[in-house]
Design an enzyme around this catalytic site. Structure first.
Site, PDB file in Angstrom:
ATOM      1  CD  GLU A 100      11.542  76.151  84.987  1.00  0.00           C
ATOM      2  OE1 GLU A 100      11.185  76.283  83.968  1.00  0.00           O
ATOM      3  OE2 GLU A 100      12.805  76.008  85.325  1.00  0.00           O
TER       4      GLU A 100
ATOM      5  CG  HIS B 201      12.379  84.392  79.886  1.00  0.00           C
ATOM      6  ND1 HIS B 201      12.569  84.914  81.264  1.00  0.00           N
ATOM      7  CD2 HIS B 201      12.694  83.053  80.442  1.00  0.00           C
ATOM      8  CE1 HIS B 201      12.737  84.124  82.212  1.00  0.00           C
ATOM      9  NE2 HIS B 201      12.797  82.807  81.797  1.00  0.00           N
TER      10      HIS B 201
ATOM     11  NE  ARG C 125       9.325  80.744  80.478  1.00  0.00           N
ATOM     12  CZ  ARG C 125      10.337  79.980  79.999  1.00  0.00           C
ATOM     13  NH1 ARG C 125      10.504  79.752  78.658  1.00  0.00           N
ATOM     14  NH2 ARG C 125      11.405  79.385  80.817  1.00  0.00           N
TER      15      ARG C 125
ATOM     16  CG  HIS D  76      13.362  82.634  76.490  1.00  0.00           C
ATOM     17  ND1 HIS D  76      14.666  82.680  76.590  1.00  0.00           N
ATOM     18  CD2 HIS D  76      12.687  81.770  76.799  1.00  0.00           C
ATOM     19  CE1 HIS D  76      14.826  81.671  77.376  1.00  0.00           C
ATOM     20  NE2 HIS D  76      13.859  80.874  77.569  1.00  0.00           N
TER      21      HIS D  76
ATOM     22  NE  ARG E 182       9.928  77.239  75.199  1.00  0.00           N
ATOM     23  CZ  ARG E 182      10.720  77.289  76.414  1.00  0.00           C
ATOM     24  NH1 ARG E 182      10.837  76.403  77.181  1.00  0.00           N
ATOM     25  NH2 ARG E 182      11.235  78.640  76.824  1.00  0.00           N
TER      26      ARG E 182
END
Length: 527
Positions: free
Chosen positions: A115, A237, A283, A344, A379
């Protein structure tokens, strides 16, 4: 004992991954009461799609995972915490396998995906419903346990502390008041209390979070005297479905990890204009790119195009996403899917150490509701389930080392002087105004003026809520509204203190990064 009074060794509020694992650990040593304001499916864990990160292949290393986490955290990660969490990750993931979590496999080994922000394939997953698989495995361990009392559909009102009861000894959390589905208030005395209440995504109009994510633990801990840390860092997100009937449906980052493209209406892959990593950038960068393109083009949304992945890969790894989109008359096999960034994950929270210990004796906080410094200013994908489970493990061990002093009973809930509600329109209006204010003034891109306006509005709303709260009976809607307003104001206050742009906090008035800046810490006794 009074039917509205309970006593336990361990009170756990919240039943996502963190709460469930903590309950399982502590039930081996005493009585546990596990409180959940919804059902056990009403948690962010249950809806988590992507997976859990760990060093699970010979080509990967702990040092690499630590470095990726610190790089993503934009200079604010606490390195000792990162190392403590990552080093425990493998053991936790193998334990999940042992208790029956059905992770995907390939040739007998765990199938790992990659990811955004990760330099290796290290994310274990169960198709695109990893959180559900983990929850089911953990639930199977606690449902029949004789030492665990489960209180579903119960809403925590507030923590009870010795200082609030006028006791002059060391301040300690003694338990909590909890609202039952019938409207009765339970008084729960506990030797130790754990907050595992998740995040606060519902402060925003668009969120991937379930309805229950109203910041309850953060607000309760703040009212009990605990400090909060880094609440300005709200992770949006990048790819939440833009559709009225699927407004909190997340399109997993794993889709981009496996080859899906982000495009505008004309099919142009625009993210490379903002970062050379394109769809695999962290992100915050991807979310800002989408937000900027929407504003630049005057568009309501951008699009996620999964067609480059191929039909076989989509159906094999993302069958639940495909099926749910079909229910909404959308087909990811042959068309791009409309998306918007959505709130998110809260990288900040109640200030704790890696064991979840707060400044208030007898109170721990774990998972998303806590802030250890693991995530820093942003994060890394799939570190959240890792943090939940490792913190729960560390927390249980820490609690079992503590001595619980004797304490006299706490008083029952006092509802004298309240009057019945005649209408509830104020609750709905305040709820809507908070979320609109946060979305428009405290979103992905911020400014000093917008933050000032937002804080001014929130102060008025909080005064209205406080007046209503002390006049009328408590209800779940009212309690959530009260917490939502409190956490919103703390987010704004934290954002106002950060005079720079870093990670998830981007200000048009302070666009540079301050090399000397550190954590933002707020305490209840400060203005």
């Amino acid at each position: 004992m009074d039917q509205y009074r309970l006593k336990t060794d361990y009170l756990i509020i919240g039943s996502g991954a963190a709460g469930l694992l903590a309950a399982n650990r502590l039930a081996q040593h005493g009585k546990v009461i596990l409180v959940n304001k919804g059902s056990f499916q009403d948690s962010s864990t249950w809806y988590a799609q992507g997976g859990i990160a760990g060093v699970l292949s010979d080509s990967d290393s702990t040092e690499s995972h630590v470095l990726d986490t610190i790089r993503c955290g934009a200079g604010l990660c606490h390195e000792d915490v990162v190392e403590a969490i990552v080093n425990r990750g493998n053991a936790i993931i193998h334990e999940l396998v042992e208790i029956g979590t059905q992770f995907d496999r390939k040739d007998g080994e765990l199938h790992l995906t990659q990811e955004g922000g990760h330099s290796n394939r290290r994310v274990a997953h169960a198709q695109d419903a990893t959180g559900k698989a983990i929850s089911n495995a953990l639930l199977s361990r606690i449902k029949p346990h004789p030492n665990i009392m489960r209180l579903e559909q119960h809403t925590a009102i507030d923590l009870v502390t010795s200082s609030r009861l006028g006791r002059t000894d060391t301040n300690r959390c003694l338990g909590a008041y909890v609202l039952s589905p019938e409207g009765k208030v339970l008084t729960i005395e506990a030797g130790h209390t754990i907050l595992a209440t998740g995040g606060a995504g519902k402060v925003y109009l668009y969120t991937s979070n379930p309805h229950a994510s109203t910041g309850d633990g953060i607000a309760m801990a703040w009212r009990a005297g605990c400090a909060v840390m880094n609440l300005e860092f709200i992770q949006f997100h990048p790819t939440c479905l833009f559709h009225r009937q699927g407004s909190n449906m997340l399109l997993s980052e794993a889709l981009r990890g496996e080859g899906a493209h982000l495009v505008d209406k004309q099919g142009r892959r625009f993210v490379f204009d903002y970062d050379e990593r394109g769809e695999l950038a962290p992100r915050d960068i991807v979310a800002r790119a989408i937000d900027h393109e929407m504003k630049k083009q005057g568009a309501d949304c951008m699009y996620l195009d999964a067609r480059p992945m191929g039909e076989d890969l989509i159906l094999d790894h993302f069958p639940n996403t495909h099926a749910r989109l079909q229910q909404l008359c959308l087909n990811m096999l042959n068309e791009p899917i409309p998306i918007v960034p959505a709130a998110h994950y809260v990288c900040g929270g109640i200030q704790t150490d890696v064991h979840g210990k707060t400044e208030l004796e007898g109170l721990h906080a774990i998972g998303e509701t806590a802030c250890t410094g693991l995530h820093g200013a942003n994060r890394l994908a799939s570190n959240s389930l890792l943090e939940c489970l490792v913190m729960a493990d560390y927390c249980a061990k820490d609690i079992l080392r503590e001595h619980v002093p004797d304490s006299p009973p706490i008083p029952s809930w006092d509802d004298s002087g309240i009057v019945p509600e005649t209408e509830r329109i104020q609750i709905k209006l305040n709820w809507d105004e908070i979320r609109a204010t946060m979305a428009h003034y405290v979103g992905i891109v911020r400014s000093d003026d917008r933050l000032r306006m937002a804080r001014r509005r929130l102060r008025v709303i909080r005064e209205e809520i406080a007046s209503y709260y002390w006049k009328h009976p408590v209800s779940q809607d009212l309690l959530e509204l009260r917490n939502l307003a409190q956490v919103s104001e703390l987010i704004i206050q934290s954002a106002q203190q950060r005079k720079e742009s870093r990670g998830l906090h981007f200000s048009t008035d302070h666009s540079q990064t301050d090399k000397l800046a550190s954590d933002t810490i707020l305490r209840p006794d400060e203005p």
